[in-house]
Design an enzyme around this catalytic site. Structure first.
Site, short mmCIF file in Angstrom:
data_model
loop_
_atom_site.label_atom_id
_atom_site.label_comp_id
_atom_site.label_asym_id
_atom_site.label_seq_id
_atom_site.Cartn_x
_atom_site.Cartn_y
_atom_site.Cartn_z
N ASP A 91 -1.32 -8.64 5.24
CA ASP A 91 -0.50 -7.52 5.72
C ASP A 91 -0.48 -6.35 4.73
OD1 ASP A 91 0.17 -9.21 7.78
OD2 ASP A 91 2.33 -8.90 7.58
N HIS A 108 0.10 -10.91 1.44
CA HIS A 108 0.11 -9.45 1.37
C HIS A 108 -1.09 -8.89 0.60
CE1 HIS A 108 4.19 -10.29 2.69
NE2 HIS A 108 4.12 -9.12 3.27
#
Ligand code: ZN
Length: 245
Positions: free
Chosen positions: A55, A202
């Protein structure tokens, strides 16, 4: 209001007992139960496969990540921010050419439950779809709302646009204070891994060296346990672009 137990059981089908702590409960699980075939926290079957999702990129870290995934022969799914594609778009073509897939993670990480539905659709979703279209010639079919937060009304609207909502079942916890060492990130994932897991990691938010080390270790350990890596699109049976026939 609690959902019937049966609903919960089918969502958490393969998750070992006592391993629910990493799942952001309540709204995500409720929406996954209510919108079967539209909202996902994991794959729908019982295969020994899983998806790595990254992400918040692309970032200055994405290139090293692509190198690693290429070296290990892994196809992953990136939930990019429109704003960051504008900044790091040069990497996008490489990621597509190497077989990775993409989802819409909003333009600038807005909380979809804090702004109007029109604002979400125009300024966050469609704006990012357009950037994807101009950069890669695709329009993602999957959306991951920032923070996993989305209203039912928006789920229904996105469903009407042919899109699916992809949450996650294993959070690498790489944003949790005190968890940002490679060992801790990798251990957290390996302690919670299950069949058809969707793993949230992430891209470039914090120190990437630990994440890279952790991703290498996660891939190696999962392969040792017999897991195959597939994109989220393969896992849930979604096409990669709305522009496909
Ligand atoms: Zn995010």
């Amino acid at each position: 209001m609690r959902l019937p137990v049966r609903e919960y059981k089918s969502i958490q089908k393969m998750r070992p007992e006592g391993k629910f702590a990493c799942i952001p409960a309540t709204s995500i699980e409720r929406q996954t139960a209510r919108y079967r075939g539209v909202c996902y926290i994991e794959g729908p079957c019982f295969g020994k496969r899983l998806s790595l999702t990254f992400d918040d990129g692309p970032s200055g870290f994405t290139e090293i990540l692509l190198d690693l995934l290429g070296e290990l022969g892994i196809k992953a799914t990136f939930f990019w921010l429109g704003r960051n594609i504008e900044e790091f778009g040069a990497l996008a073509g490489r990621a597509l050419a190497e077989g990775h897939t993409f989802g819409n993670h909003s333009f600038d990480h807005a909380d979809f439950t804090k702004i109007s539905i029109n604002e979400v659709l125009c300024e966050q979703i469609r704006r990012t779809q357009l950037i994807y279209r101009e950069t890669l010639g695709i329009e993602p079919t999957v959306v991951r709302p920032p923070f996993g937060k989305i209203t039912d009304e928006l789920v229904e609207t996105l469903k009407g646009m042919g899109m699916k909502i992809v949450f996650w079942s294993v959070d690498a916890g790489d944003l949790i204070a005190g968890n940002k060492s490679a060992d801790r990130i990798a251990n957290r994932v390996m302690n919670n891994i299950h069949e058809e897991a969707i793993v949230l990691i992430h891209d470039g938010v914090y120190d990437s060296r630990d994440t890279i080390k952790a991703v290498r270790s996660i891939i190696t350990n999962c392969r040792d346990r017999g897991y195959q890596f597939v994109t989220v699109h393969d896992l849930i049976g979604a096409k990669e672009s709305l522009l496909q026939g």
